[in-house]
Scaffold this motif. Structure first.
Motif, PDB file in Angstrom:
ATOM      1  N   ALA A  81     -28.529 -18.107 -17.678  1.00  0.00           N
ATOM      2  CA  ALA A  81     -28.530 -19.035 -18.815  1.00  0.00           C
ATOM      3  C   ALA A  81     -27.252 -18.881 -19.634  1.00  0.00           C
ATOM      4  O   ALA A  81     -26.635 -19.887 -20.023  1.00  0.00           O
ATOM      5  N   LEU A  82     -26.843 -17.657 -19.897  1.00  0.00           N
ATOM      6  CA  LEU A  82     -25.604 -17.443 -20.646  1.00  0.00           C
ATOM      7  C   LEU A  82     -24.409 -17.998 -19.880  1.00  0.00           C
ATOM      8  O   LEU A  82     -23.495 -18.572 -20.478  1.00  0.00           O
ATOM      9  N   SER A  83     -24.437 -17.868 -18.570  1.00  0.00           N
ATOM     10  CA  SER A  83     -23.364 -18.419 -17.749  1.00  0.00           C
ATOM     11  C   SER A  83     -23.327 -19.946 -17.860  1.00  0.00           C
ATOM     12  O   SER A  83     -22.252 -20.546 -17.990  1.00  0.00           O
ATOM     13  N   VAL A  84     -24.481 -20.584 -17.829  1.00  0.00           N
ATOM     14  CA  VAL A  84     -24.551 -22.047 -17.972  1.00  0.00           C
ATOM     15  C   VAL A  84     -24.019 -22.459 -19.339  1.00  0.00           C
ATOM     16  O   VAL A  84     -23.218 -23.392 -19.452  1.00  0.00           O
ATOM     17  N   ILE A  85     -24.445 -21.757 -20.380  1.00  0.00           N
ATOM     18  CA  ILE A  85     -23.998 -22.096 -21.737  1.00  0.00           C
ATOM     19  C   ILE A  85     -22.483 -21.918 -21.842  1.00  0.00           C
ATOM     20  O   ILE A  85     -21.780 -22.782 -22.383  1.00  0.00           O
ATOM     21  N   ALA A 113     -17.182 -24.188 -22.474  1.00  0.00           N
ATOM     22  CA  ALA A 113     -15.765 -24.225 -22.111  1.00  0.00           C
ATOM     23  C   ALA A 113     -15.285 -25.649 -21.861  1.00  0.00           C
ATOM     24  O   ALA A 113     -14.094 -25.935 -21.980  1.00  0.00           O
ATOM     25  N   ARG A 114     -16.205 -26.542 -21.538  1.00  0.00           N
ATOM     26  CA  ARG A 114     -15.869 -27.946 -21.285  1.00  0.00           C
ATOM     27  C   ARG A 114     -16.218 -28.842 -22.484  1.00  0.00           C
ATOM     28  O   ARG A 114     -16.292 -30.046 -22.355  1.00  0.00           O
ATOM     29  N   ASN A 115     -16.461 -28.199 -23.624  1.00  0.00           N
ATOM     30  CA  ASN A 115     -16.836 -28.908 -24.865  1.00  0.00           C
ATOM     31  C   ASN A 115     -18.055 -29.799 -24.674  1.00  0.00           C
ATOM     32  O   ASN A 115     -18.138 -30.890 -25.224  1.00  0.00           O
ATOM     33  N   GLN A 116     -19.019 -29.330 -23.883  1.00  0.00           N
ATOM     34  CA  GLN A 116     -20.253 -30.061 -23.647  1.00  0.00           C
ATOM     35  C   GLN A 116     -21.389 -29.417 -24.429  1.00  0.00           C
ATOM     36  O   GLN A 116     -21.444 -28.197 -24.564  1.00  0.00           O
ATOM     37  N   VAL A 117     -22.281 -30.257 -24.927  1.00  0.00           N
ATOM     38  CA  VAL A 117     -23.436 -29.791 -25.685  1.00  0.00           C
ATOM     39  C   VAL A 117     -24.438 -29.161 -24.722  1.00  0.00           C
ATOM     40  O   VAL A 117     -24.699 -29.692 -23.636  1.00  0.00           O
ATOM     41  N   VAL A 118     -25.001 -28.030 -25.129  1.00  0.00           N
ATOM     42  CA  VAL A 118     -26.029 -27.365 -24.324  1.00  0.00           C
ATOM     43  C   VAL A 118     -27.339 -27.427 -25.104  1.00  0.00           C
ATOM     44  O   VAL A 118     -27.431 -26.920 -26.217  1.00  0.00           O
ATOM     45  N   THR A 119     -28.313 -28.064 -24.509  1.00  0.00           N
ATOM     46  CA  THR A 119     -29.642 -28.183 -25.108  1.00  0.00           C
ATOM     47  C   THR A 119     -30.640 -27.429 -24.225  1.00  0.00           C
ATOM     48  O   THR A 119     -30.323 -27.075 -23.078  1.00  0.00           O
ATOM     49  N   ARG A 152     -33.025 -26.134 -18.720  1.00  0.00           N
ATOM     50  CA  ARG A 152     -34.200 -26.382 -17.878  1.00  0.00           C
ATOM     51  C   ARG A 152     -33.775 -26.993 -16.544  1.00  0.00           C
ATOM     52  O   ARG A 152     -34.172 -26.529 -15.480  1.00  0.00           O
ATOM     53  N   ARG A 153     -32.926 -28.021 -16.625  1.00  0.00           N
ATOM     54  CA  ARG A 153     -32.483 -28.702 -15.395  1.00  0.00           C
ATOM     55  C   ARG A 153     -31.594 -27.810 -14.535  1.00  0.00           C
ATOM     56  O   ARG A 153     -31.779 -27.718 -13.326  1.00  0.00           O
ATOM     57  N   GLU A 154     -30.635 -27.160 -15.144  1.00  0.00           N
ATOM     58  CA  GLU A 154     -29.669 -26.375 -14.362  1.00  0.00           C
ATOM     59  C   GLU A 154     -30.279 -25.119 -13.757  1.00  0.00           C
ATOM     60  O   GLU A 154     -29.844 -24.661 -12.706  1.00  0.00           O
ATOM     61  N   LEU A 155     -31.281 -24.557 -14.425  1.00  0.00           N
ATOM     62  CA  LEU A 155     -31.907 -23.334 -13.922  1.00  0.00           C
ATOM     63  C   LEU A 155     -33.223 -23.617 -13.196  1.00  0.00           C
ATOM     64  O   LEU A 155     -33.884 -22.679 -12.740  1.00  0.00           O
ATOM     65  N   HIS A 156     -33.603 -24.897 -13.130  1.00  0.00           N
ATOM     66  CA  HIS A 156     -34.838 -25.305 -12.443  1.00  0.00           C
ATOM     67  C   HIS A 156     -36.053 -24.568 -13.002  1.00  0.00           C
ATOM     68  O   HIS A 156     -36.831 -23.956 -12.258  1.00  0.00           O
ATOM     69  N   LEU A 157     -36.207 -24.647 -14.316  1.00  0.00           N
ATOM     70  CA  LEU A 157     -37.311 -23.984 -14.997  1.00  0.00           C
ATOM     71  C   LEU A 157     -38.282 -25.010 -15.564  1.00  0.00           C
ATOM     72  O   LEU A 157     -37.897 -26.148 -15.840  1.00  0.00           O
TER      73      LEU A 157
END
Length: 165
Positions: free
Chosen positions: A47-51, A56-62, A67-72
């Motif tokens: 999760a910290l890696s995703v955030i 780093a790409r100036n993208q919002v993390v919600t 949930r989507r990226e970690l398939h939770l």
């Protein structure tokens, strides 16, 4: 056809694929060891890696992004964020005019702890890279990029609904 991998009995398949599998296994073992020493689950570190990646790409993390990226599931995502918040690695911030959207931000503690956890790995990898020429590293970079892309495509294929035919 059997292929000889140094230090291994004959194994079927391309040696590079087996070496990638072994690298993945050892990287996972490192993450487990580093996380375990710091009372963090592998999912916490992912999760910290995703955030960090999105930040780093100036993208919002919600929470939805995690949930989507970690398939939770939603409850698992909430438990994950609660752990990271309680450990001081993430803060929840409300953004926007209606203040309903929760954004996740890593804290300075998360960057410090992450740096300390992964410094030994970075140090050993940097030392290993010193024995390669810039040209060799360019080829290796192209190779690893192609393997990551192939793995992403395979993951998407594996996640797709099965064809009933």
């Amino acid at each position: 056809m059997a292929t000889d991998i140094p230090g291994r009995p004959d194994v079927d398949g391309p040696p590079l694929v087996h070496l990638l599998q072994e690298f993945s296994l050892e990287a996972n073992r490192y993450v487990d060891a580093a996380g375990g020493r710091n009372d963090m689950h592998r999912t916490d570190l992912n999760a910290l890696s995703v955030i960090m990646h999105h930040t780093a790409r100036n993208q919002v993390v919600t929470p939805g992004v995690l949930r989507r990226e970690l398939h939770l599931s939603s409850p698992a995502t909430t438990a994950l964020i609660d752990r990271l918040d309680k450990s001081g690695h993430v803060v929840r911030e409300r953004q926007g005019a209606d203040r309903r959207q929760v954004q996740l931000r890593m804290t300075p503690k998360a960057y410090r702890d992450g740096g300390a956890m992964f410094l030994p790995l970075a140090r050993h990898m940097a030392a290993a890279l010193e024995s390669f020429t810039p040209e060799e590293l360019e080829v290796a970079t192209r190779f690893m990029t192609a393997m990551i892309d192939a793995t992403v495509r395979a993951g998407e294929e594996a996640a797709a609904p099965a064809d009933p035919r």
